[in-house]
Design an enzyme around this catalytic site. Sequence first.
Site, mmCIF file in Angstrom:
data_model
loop_
_atom_site.group_PDB
_atom_site.id
_atom_site.type_symbol
_atom_site.label_atom_id
_atom_site.label_comp_id
_atom_site.label_asym_id
_atom_site.label_seq_id
_atom_site.Cartn_x
_atom_site.Cartn_y
_atom_site.Cartn_z
ATOM 1 N N SER A 166 0.841 -1.198 0.000
ATOM 2 C CA SER A 166 0.000 0.000 0.000
ATOM 3 C C SER A 166 0.871 1.240 0.000
ATOM 4 C CB SER A 166 -0.852 -0.027 1.271
ATOM 5 O OG SER A 166 -1.486 1.211 1.465
ATOM 6 N N TYR A 170 -1.839 -0.724 10.958
ATOM 7 C CA TYR A 170 -2.115 -1.369 9.667
ATOM 8 C C TYR A 170 -0.945 -1.142 8.709
ATOM 9 C CZ TYR A 170 -3.641 -1.744 4.849
ATOM 10 O OH TYR A 170 -3.687 -2.043 3.516
ATOM 11 N N LYS A 216 2.147 -3.697 6.824
ATOM 12 C CA LYS A 216 2.572 -3.750 5.416
ATOM 13 C C LYS A 216 4.086 -3.559 5.314
ATOM 14 C CE LYS A 216 -1.405 -4.420 3.446
ATOM 15 N NZ LYS A 216 -1.700 -5.747 2.926
HETATM 16 P P1 NAD Z 1 -10.904 -7.199 1.305
HETATM 17 O O1 NAD Z 1 -11.157 -7.176 2.771
HETATM 18 O O2 NAD Z 1 -12.055 -7.076 0.384
HETATM 19 O O3 NAD Z 1 -10.120 -8.537 0.915
HETATM 20 C C1 NAD Z 1 -9.280 -9.207 1.816
HETATM 21 C C2 NAD Z 1 -9.742 -10.666 1.880
HETATM 22 O O4 NAD Z 1 -8.862 -11.374 2.761
HETATM 23 C C3 NAD Z 1 -11.158 -10.820 2.438
HETATM 24 O O5 NAD Z 1 -11.913 -11.603 1.547
HETATM 25 C C4 NAD Z 1 -10.961 -11.536 3.767
HETATM 26 O O6 NAD Z 1 -12.029 -12.398 4.067
HETATM 27 C C5 NAD Z 1 -9.648 -12.255 3.537
HETATM 28 N N1 NAD Z 1 -8.854 -12.536 4.746
HETATM 29 C C6 NAD Z 1 -8.474 -11.665 5.711
HETATM 30 N N2 NAD Z 1 -7.742 -12.310 6.638
HETATM 31 C C7 NAD Z 1 -7.639 -13.594 6.238
HETATM 32 C C8 NAD Z 1 -7.001 -14.738 6.784
HETATM 33 N N3 NAD Z 1 -6.346 -14.709 7.948
HETATM 34 N N4 NAD Z 1 -7.086 -15.904 6.096
HETATM 35 C C9 NAD Z 1 -7.776 -15.975 4.925
HETATM 36 N N5 NAD Z 1 -8.408 -14.914 4.375
HETATM 37 C C10 NAD Z 1 -8.342 -13.744 5.028
HETATM 38 O O7 NAD Z 1 -9.805 -6.083 1.007
HETATM 39 P P2 NAD Z 1 -9.222 -5.547 -0.365
HETATM 40 O O8 NAD Z 1 -9.556 -4.102 -0.433
HETATM 41 O O9 NAD Z 1 -9.544 -6.437 -1.476
HETATM 42 O O10 NAD Z 1 -7.676 -5.625 -0.035
HETATM 43 C C11 NAD Z 1 -6.855 -6.696 -0.460
HETATM 44 C C12 NAD Z 1 -5.440 -6.418 -0.007
HETATM 45 O O11 NAD Z 1 -5.012 -5.190 -0.571
HETATM 46 C C13 NAD Z 1 -5.276 -6.284 1.505
HETATM 47 O O12 NAD Z 1 -4.073 -6.898 1.881
HETATM 48 C C14 NAD Z 1 -5.199 -4.788 1.714
HETATM 49 O O13 NAD Z 1 -4.451 -4.463 2.856
HETATM 50 C C15 NAD Z 1 -4.494 -4.345 0.447
HETATM 51 N N6 NAD Z 1 -4.762 -2.946 0.100
HETATM 52 C C16 NAD Z 1 -6.054 -2.523 -0.033
HETATM 53 C C17 NAD Z 1 -6.310 -1.189 -0.324
HETATM 54 C C18 NAD Z 1 -7.715 -0.675 -0.422
HETATM 55 O O14 NAD Z 1 -7.908 0.548 -0.274
HETATM 56 N N7 NAD Z 1 -8.716 -1.499 -0.692
HETATM 57 C C19 NAD Z 1 -5.238 -0.297 -0.511
HETATM 58 C C20 NAD Z 1 -3.943 -0.773 -0.396
HETATM 59 C C21 NAD Z 1 -3.720 -2.121 -0.084
HETATM 60 C C1 WQD Z 2 -9.826 9.552 0.905
HETATM 61 C C2 WQD Z 2 -10.076 11.044 1.125
HETATM 62 C C3 WQD Z 2 -10.368 11.620 3.437
HETATM 63 C C4 WQD Z 2 -14.090 9.366 3.963
HETATM 64 C C5 WQD Z 2 -7.139 4.611 3.103
HETATM 65 C C6 WQD Z 2 -6.081 3.970 3.956
HETATM 66 C C7 WQD Z 2 -4.936 3.520 3.096
HETATM 67 C C8 WQD Z 2 -5.402 2.672 1.916
HETATM 68 C C9 WQD Z 2 -6.562 3.247 1.201
HETATM 69 C C10 WQD Z 2 -5.115 0.354 2.388
HETATM 70 C C11 WQD Z 2 -9.319 11.612 2.324
HETATM 71 C C12 WQD Z 2 -11.638 11.874 2.660
HETATM 72 C C13 WQD Z 2 -12.933 9.936 3.464
HETATM 73 C C14 WQD Z 2 -15.205 10.195 4.245
HETATM 74 C C15 WQD Z 2 -13.934 12.096 3.515
HETATM 75 N N1 WQD Z 2 -5.838 1.373 2.325
HETATM 76 N N2 WQD Z 2 -12.862 11.281 3.252
HETATM 77 N N3 WQD Z 2 -15.080 11.532 4.007
HETATM 78 O O1 WQD Z 2 -7.442 7.638 3.844
HETATM 79 O O2 WQD Z 2 -6.523 7.987 1.494
HETATM 80 O O3 WQD Z 2 -6.587 5.743 2.444
HETATM 81 O O4 WQD Z 2 -7.580 3.662 2.118
HETATM 82 O O5 WQD Z 2 -3.923 0.261 2.281
HETATM 83 O O6 WQD Z 2 -4.068 2.840 3.933
HETATM 84 O O7 WQD Z 2 -5.639 4.904 4.914
HETATM 85 O O8 WQD Z 2 -8.702 6.783 1.802
HETATM 86 O O9 WQD Z 2 -11.036 6.760 1.081
HETATM 87 O O10 WQD Z 2 -10.512 6.868 3.554
HETATM 88 O O11 WQD Z 2 -10.060 8.849 2.127
HETATM 89 O O12 WQD Z 2 -13.881 13.319 3.342
HETATM 90 O O13 WQD Z 2 -16.257 9.731 4.724
HETATM 91 O O14 WQD Z 2 -11.460 11.225 1.430
HETATM 92 O O15 WQD Z 2 -10.160 12.616 4.406
HETATM 93 O O16 WQD Z 2 -8.957 12.917 1.993
HETATM 94 P P1 WQD Z 2 -7.273 7.156 2.468
HETATM 95 P P2 WQD Z 2 -10.162 7.242 2.156
#
Ligand code: NAD
Ligand code: WQD
Length: 331
Positions: A124, A148, A152
Site C-alpha cells: 500500500s 495497519y 505492510k
Molecule cells: P478485502 O477485505 O475485500 O479482501 C481481503 C480478503 O482477505 C477478504 O476476503 C478476507 O475475508 C480475507 N482474509 C483476511 N484475513 C484472512 C485470513 N487470515 N485468512 C484468509 N483470508 C483472510 O480487502 P481488499 O480491499 O480487497 O484488499 C486486499 C489487499 O489489498 C489487503 O491486503 C489490503 O491491505 C491491500 N490494500 C487494499 C487497499 C484498499 O484501499 N482497498 C489499498 C492498499 C492495499
Molecule cells: C480519501 C479522502 C479523506 C471518507 C485509506 C487507507 C490507506 C489505503 C486506502 C489500504 C481523504 C476523505 C474519506 C469520508 C472524507 N488502504 N474522506 N469523508 O485515507 O486515502 O486511504 O484507504 O492500504 O491505507 O488509509 O482513503 O477513502 O478513507 O479517504 O472526506 O467519509 O477522502 O479525508 O482525503 P485514504 P479514504
Amino acid sequence: MTILLTGGTGYIASHTAVTLLEAGHQVVLFDNLCNSQRDVVARIEQITGKAPVFVEGDIRDTQLLRTTLDQHGCDSVIHFAGLKAVGESVAKPILYYANNVQGTISLLQAMEAAGTRTLVFSSSATVYGEPKYLPFDESHPTGATNPYGRTKLHIEEMLKDVCASDSSWRVSCLRYFNPVGAHPSGLIGEDPQGIPNNLMPFVAKVATGELEAIGIFGSDYPTADGTGVRDYIHVMDLAEGHLAGLRFLRDHTGWHAFNLGTGQGYSVLDLVAAFERACGKQLQRKMLPRRPGDIASSYANSAKAESELGWRGTRSLDDMCQSTWKWQSSK
Ligand code: NAD
Ligand code: WQD
C-alpha cells in the site's frame, strides 16, 4: 499458470481473478470469508464462464496452505489476504499483527515447503507515511503512521530478507494508491460491512439512500479546493497490474516494489462531483473537521510500473464512479 490468490473472494482479488481467468490462467481462491462472501465465486464464473477453485481456510493454517499449493500445482501466489481498516488497527494492533504478519509468515513457510517461490504482495502507498515530496516514487522513505501500515512495512521488509537469503525467490510488492470502482458487469465490487471508512463506498451509500450525507473531512488543506487529494485507481486497472506484476517475475528474481496509481490526484469534491454525474442526482454533503492521521495529498509517480511492467492505469474518475454506481444500484 495456476495462481493461488489468498484473500481470493475479497474486493481486489475477485477482480484480479477475472483478469487472470480471462488471460487463460487457472486460479485457486483461498479465503476465510472474514470480510467477503462465498457467492463471489459464482459471480466470477458468471463473468468469465470459468469456474475458479475455492478453498475456505485461514492463511495461518500453514498445513492447509501447503496442501492447497501441492494439490492444485500452484506455481505462484498473489497474497491479498489481510485486515485493512486503519482505525480498527489502532484499537486492535495484536489482531492486525497476528492476521497480517503472522499470516504472511505462515504463507511463506507453506510456499517454501511446496517449492513455490513466486509471490505478488498487496502492499500500500500507506508505507510512505507523511510525504517528504510528491509524487511518491518507490525510493521515497518509508514510515507508516498506524499499525495497519506498519504490518505492510514489516511484511515488505520480511520479503526483502527472504529474497536476500535465497536467490530463487521472486517477489513484487505492489503499492496500491486508492483502489475504487467495480467490474463493468456490476456483478462484483466493494461491499464493506457497516458504515464505510473510505470515501467512495461512503459516497455510494449516500447515493443509494442508505446514508444521509457525505461527511467531508477537512476543507482547509493546502489543496486547490481545500479538501484532501488522492490518487484513485480503478480496480480493473489494478487487476491488470497484478497480471503485469506476475509476468515481470517470469524474467526477474529478487525483491521489487512498484507503485500502482494513475499519477493523477483528485480532491474529495472532484470525486463527489464525478459521482453526482454518474448517478444523476445531487448528493447531500456536510463539512466536518479533518480526520486525525489524514494527509493533505497523496499521488503516485508510476513511471517505474510503466517502464518495467508495461502497465498504466487508464480508466478515468468517471469510469470509477459509473462502475461503482452500477454495482451499488444493482445490488
Ligand atoms: P478485502 O477485505 O475485500 O479482501 C481481503 C480478503 O482477505 C477478504 O476476503 C478476507 O475475508 C480475507 N482474509 C483476511 N484475513 C484472512 C485470513 N487470515 N485468512 C484468509 N483470508 C483472510 O480487502 P481488499 O480491499 O480487497 O484488499 C486486499 C489487499 O489489498 C489487503 O491486503 C489490503 O491491505 C491491500 N490494500 C487494499 C487497499 C484498499 O484501499 N482497498 C489499498 C492498499 C492495499
Ligand atoms: C480519501 C479522502 C479523506 C471518507 C485509506 C487507507 C490507506 C489505503 C486506502 C489500504 C481523504 C476523505 C474519506 C469520508 C472524507 N488502504 N474522506 N469523508 O485515507 O486515502 O486511504 O484507504 O492500504 O491505507 O488509509 O482513503 O477513502 O478513507 O479517504 O472526506 O467519509 O477522502 O479525508 O482525503 P485514504 P479514504
